[in-house]
Design an enzyme around this catalytic site. Structure first.
Site, PDB file in Angstrom:
ATOM      1  N   MET A  30     -11.064  38.965  -3.290  1.00 25.08           N
ATOM      2  CA  MET A  30     -12.428  39.234  -3.727  1.00 25.08           C
ATOM      3  C   MET A  30     -12.579  38.897  -5.221  1.00 25.08           C
ATOM      4  O   MET A  30     -13.553  39.314  -5.854  1.00 25.08           O
ATOM      5  CB  MET A  30     -12.795  40.695  -3.471  1.00 25.08           C
ATOM      6  CG  MET A  30     -12.716  41.046  -1.973  1.00 25.08           C
ATOM      7  SD  MET A  30     -13.749  42.419  -1.488  1.00 25.08           S
ATOM      8  CE  MET A  30     -13.005  43.733  -2.437  1.00 25.08           C
ATOM      9  N   GLY A  31     -11.624  38.170  -5.775  1.00 22.52           N
ATOM     10  CA  GLY A  31     -11.740  37.717  -7.162  1.00 22.52           C
ATOM     11  C   GLY A  31     -11.414  38.793  -8.179  1.00 22.52           C
ATOM     12  O   GLY A  31     -10.819  39.821  -7.855  1.00 22.52           O
ATOM     13  N   TYR A  32     -11.788  38.533  -9.440  1.00 23.28           N
ATOM     14  CA  TYR A  32     -11.451  39.378 -10.583  1.00 23.28           C
ATOM     15  C   TYR A  32      -9.931  39.560 -10.635  1.00 23.28           C
ATOM     16  O   TYR A  32      -9.397  40.666 -10.559  1.00 23.28           O
ATOM     17  CB  TYR A  32     -12.171  40.734 -10.528  1.00 23.28           C
ATOM     18  CG  TYR A  32     -12.415  41.277 -11.910  1.00 23.28           C
ATOM     19  CD1 TYR A  32     -13.359  40.679 -12.746  1.00 23.28           C
ATOM     20  CD2 TYR A  32     -11.685  42.353 -12.410  1.00 23.28           C
ATOM     21  CE1 TYR A  32     -13.561  41.138 -14.037  1.00 23.28           C
ATOM     22  CE2 TYR A  32     -11.892  42.822 -13.695  1.00 23.28           C
ATOM     23  CZ  TYR A  32     -12.829  42.215 -14.495  1.00 23.28           C
ATOM     24  OH  TYR A  32     -13.033  42.674 -15.768  1.00 23.28           O
ATOM     25  N   HIS A  37      -2.915  39.496  -7.544  1.00 22.39           N
ATOM     26  CA  HIS A  37      -3.451  38.283  -6.915  1.00 22.39           C
ATOM     27  C   HIS A  37      -2.588  37.069  -7.269  1.00 22.39           C
ATOM     28  O   HIS A  37      -2.278  36.243  -6.416  1.00 22.39           O
ATOM     29  CB  HIS A  37      -4.871  38.003  -7.420  1.00 22.39           C
ATOM     30  CG  HIS A  37      -5.885  39.046  -7.098  1.00 22.39           C
ATOM     31  ND1 HIS A  37      -6.478  39.834  -8.070  1.00 22.39           N
ATOM     32  CD2 HIS A  37      -6.427  39.441  -5.911  1.00 22.39           C
ATOM     33  CE1 HIS A  37      -7.340  40.651  -7.487  1.00 22.39           C
ATOM     34  NE2 HIS A  37      -7.333  40.441  -6.192  1.00 22.39           N
ATOM     35  N   GLN A 148       0.954  44.335  -0.171  1.00 19.64           N
ATOM     36  CA  GLN A 148       1.266  45.636   0.446  1.00 19.64           C
ATOM     37  C   GLN A 148       0.476  46.771  -0.199  1.00 19.64           C
ATOM     38  O   GLN A 148       0.461  47.883   0.318  1.00 19.64           O
ATOM     39  CB  GLN A 148       2.764  45.928   0.324  1.00 19.64           C
ATOM     40  CG  GLN A 148       3.602  45.111   1.290  1.00 19.64           C
ATOM     41  CD  GLN A 148       5.088  45.319   1.105  1.00 19.64           C
ATOM     42  OE1 GLN A 148       5.518  46.100   0.260  1.00 19.64           O
ATOM     43  NE2 GLN A 148       5.883  44.617   1.882  1.00 19.64           N
TER      44      GLN A 148
HETATM   45  P1  AMP Z   1      -8.653  42.064  -3.280  1.00 18.34           P
HETATM   46  O1  AMP Z   1      -9.181  40.996  -4.172  1.00 18.34           O
HETATM   47  O2  AMP Z   1      -8.529  43.401  -3.930  1.00 18.34           O
HETATM   48  O3  AMP Z   1      -9.328  42.100  -1.933  1.00 18.34           O
HETATM   49  O4  AMP Z   1      -7.144  41.673  -2.969  1.00 18.34           O
HETATM   50  C1  AMP Z   1      -6.807  40.396  -2.487  1.00 18.34           C
HETATM   51  C2  AMP Z   1      -5.357  40.403  -2.056  1.00 18.34           C
HETATM   52  O5  AMP Z   1      -4.537  40.786  -3.157  1.00 18.34           O
HETATM   53  C3  AMP Z   1      -5.087  41.423  -0.939  1.00 18.34           C
HETATM   54  O6  AMP Z   1      -4.143  40.871  -0.033  1.00 18.34           O
HETATM   55  C4  AMP Z   1      -4.489  42.579  -1.694  1.00 18.34           C
HETATM   56  O7  AMP Z   1      -3.617  43.370  -0.912  1.00 18.34           O
HETATM   57  C5  AMP Z   1      -3.722  41.861  -2.782  1.00 18.34           C
HETATM   58  N1  AMP Z   1      -3.490  42.771  -3.907  1.00 18.34           N
HETATM   59  C6  AMP Z   1      -4.409  43.536  -4.547  1.00 18.34           C
HETATM   60  N2  AMP Z   1      -3.819  44.291  -5.494  1.00 18.34           N
HETATM   61  C7  AMP Z   1      -2.490  44.002  -5.444  1.00 18.34           C
HETATM   62  C8  AMP Z   1      -1.334  44.457  -6.169  1.00 18.34           C
HETATM   63  N3  AMP Z   1      -1.432  45.356  -7.143  1.00 18.34           N
HETATM   64  N4  AMP Z   1      -0.139  43.939  -5.841  1.00 18.34           N
HETATM   65  C9  AMP Z   1      -0.034  43.010  -4.833  1.00 18.34           C
HETATM   66  N5  AMP Z   1      -1.071  42.542  -4.134  1.00 18.34           N
HETATM   67  C10 AMP Z   1      -2.289  43.025  -4.426  1.00 18.34           C
END
Ligand code: AMP
Length: 281
Positions: A30-32, A37, A148
Site C-alpha cells: 500500500m506504499g509509504y 517493504h 510475517q
Molecule cells: P502494507 O504496505 O502495509 O500493506 O505492506 C505490504 C507488505 O509489506 C505486506 O506483505 C506486509 O506484510 C509487509 N510488511 C509490512 N511491514 C513489514 C515489516 N515491518 N517487516 C516485514 N514486512 C512488512
C-alpha cells in the site's frame, strides 16, 4: 524502472518478460515504504526475479471507521526507493482501474479470517484476498512476497493460493523492526512521541512470553495473561486481542507444542498496531 497505471500496460510488460523466460516476482504494497517493504523487494531481486511492486491503498480492505482517507502516501519517494533497489516495474492503479463501476466479485477465505484481526476488522480479509487475487491475475507472478508482520494475512493468502490452485509460490519474510523492537509499519507515523516511546512494549511482551514458553510454560491462558498484564501496565496501550495459536493454520491450542504464533493487536493513540512472534517447542 517502468511505472504503469493501467492493467493493460502491466499485463503487456509481464507478457514480454515471460517471453524472454523471466521469472516474475510480485511485492504487493500500500506504499509509504519503509525498510520492511524494501526487504521484500530486495529478496525478490536477490532471487533473480523480474520484480513488480504494486502500490495500491485498497479501499475494499478498510472499514467505514478506519483510516483510508488519512493513510500516509508519498508516491515520489516510493518510486525513488524502489528505483534504488532495482525494481523493474511499479504498478500504481487508480481505484477506477481496479474497481470499475459495477464491480461485484469477491474472494473470501472462510474460518481462518473469523478470529484475530478478522474479528475486529469485519470484511478486511475479504478485501485483501480480493485485491491480492486481482493482482495475481493481472501480474501472473511466479512468486509473491509477503511480510510475517501481517501474519494472519500471510496465512490467509497461502490458503487462498492453495484452495484455488494458484500457480504462485507465496514467500513469507521476517518482520523488520526499529532498533528498539517496534515493528515497522506505515501507520507508525500516527504515533506522537509519547506513544512512540510506549509502542515497543508490544514486542517486549511477546519476547517475555516466548521466554516463559522456552522455560517450560505450556498453558496458552497463562501466556495470554502474562502479555495482558504487561500491556496493562502502559496506559497508552489499549489491547484489542492476544491470541496463542498453532502457526500454520491458526488453530486454537489447549497445550503449547509444535510451531506456535503469538499474535496481538493494540490501539496506541490513533494507530492500530499489530505484532507477533513465532515459537517452536
Ligand atoms: P502494507 O504496505 O502495509 O500493506 O505492506 C505490504 C507488505 O509489506 C505486506 O506483505 C506486509 O506484510 C509487509 N510488511 C509490512 N511491514 C513489514 C515489516 N515491518 N517487516 C516485514 N514486512 C512488512
Amino acid at each position: 524502472m517502468e511505472v504503469f497505471r493501467k492493467v493493460a500496460e502491466i499485463k503487456e510488460f509481464v507478457r514480454q518478460k515471460k517471453a524472454q523466460g523471466k521469472v516474475i516476482g510480485l511485492v504487493p504494497t500500500m506504499g509509504y515504504f519503509h525498510l520492511g517493504h524494501l526487504a521484500l523487494m530486495r529478496e525478490a531481486k536477490n532471487s533473480g526475479d523480474t520484480v513488480v511492486v504494486s502500490i495500491y491503498v485498497n479501499p475494499l480492505q478498510f472499514g467505514p471507521q478506519e483510516d483510508l482517507a488519512s493513510y500516509p502516501r508519498d508516491e515520489q519517494r516510493d518510486l525513488a526507493l524502489a528505483g534504488e533497489i532495482g525494481v523493474d516495474a511499479v504498478f500504481i492503479p487508480a481505484d477506477a482501474e481496479m474497481y470499475p463501476n459495477g464491480f461485484s466479485t469477491y474472494v473470501e477465505v472462510e474460518q481462518l479470517t473469523s478470529g484475530l484481526c478478522g474479528q475486529f476488522r469485519p470484511g478486511h480479509f475479504k478485501g485483501v484476498t480480493t485485491v491480492v487475487l486481482k493482482l495475481f491475475n493481472i501480474v501472473t507472478p511466479d512468486r509473491a512476497y509477503f511480510g510475517q508482520k501481517d501474519y494472519q494475512q500471510l496465512v490467509v493468502v497461502r490458503k487462498m493460493a492453495e484452495d484455488l490452485n494458484l500457480d504462485v509460490e507465496i514467500v513469507g519474510l521476517p518482520t523488520v523492526r526499529e532498533p528498539d523492537g517496534l515493528a515497522l509499519s506505515s501507520r507508525n507515523v500516527y504515533l506522537n512521541p509519547e506513544e512512540r516511546k510506549a509502542a515497543p512494549l508490544l514486542q517486549q511482551s511477546l519476547l517475555k512470553a516466548k521466554e516463559e514458553i522456552v522455560n517450560g510454560e505450556r498453558s496458552p491462558e497463562k501466556i495470554r495473561d502474562l502479555i495482558a498484564r504487561i500491556l496493562q501496565s502502559e496506559p497508552l496501550i489499549r489491547t484489542e486481542y492476544i491470541e496463542v495459536r498453532e502457526a500454520r493454520h491458526l488453530e486454537p491450542l489447549e497445550y503449547l507444542e509444535g510451531r506456535i504464533v503469538i499474535a496481538l493487536a493494540a490501539r496506541v493513540g490513533k494507530a492500530r498496531l499489530i505484532d507477533n512472534i513465532l515459537v517452536e517447542v
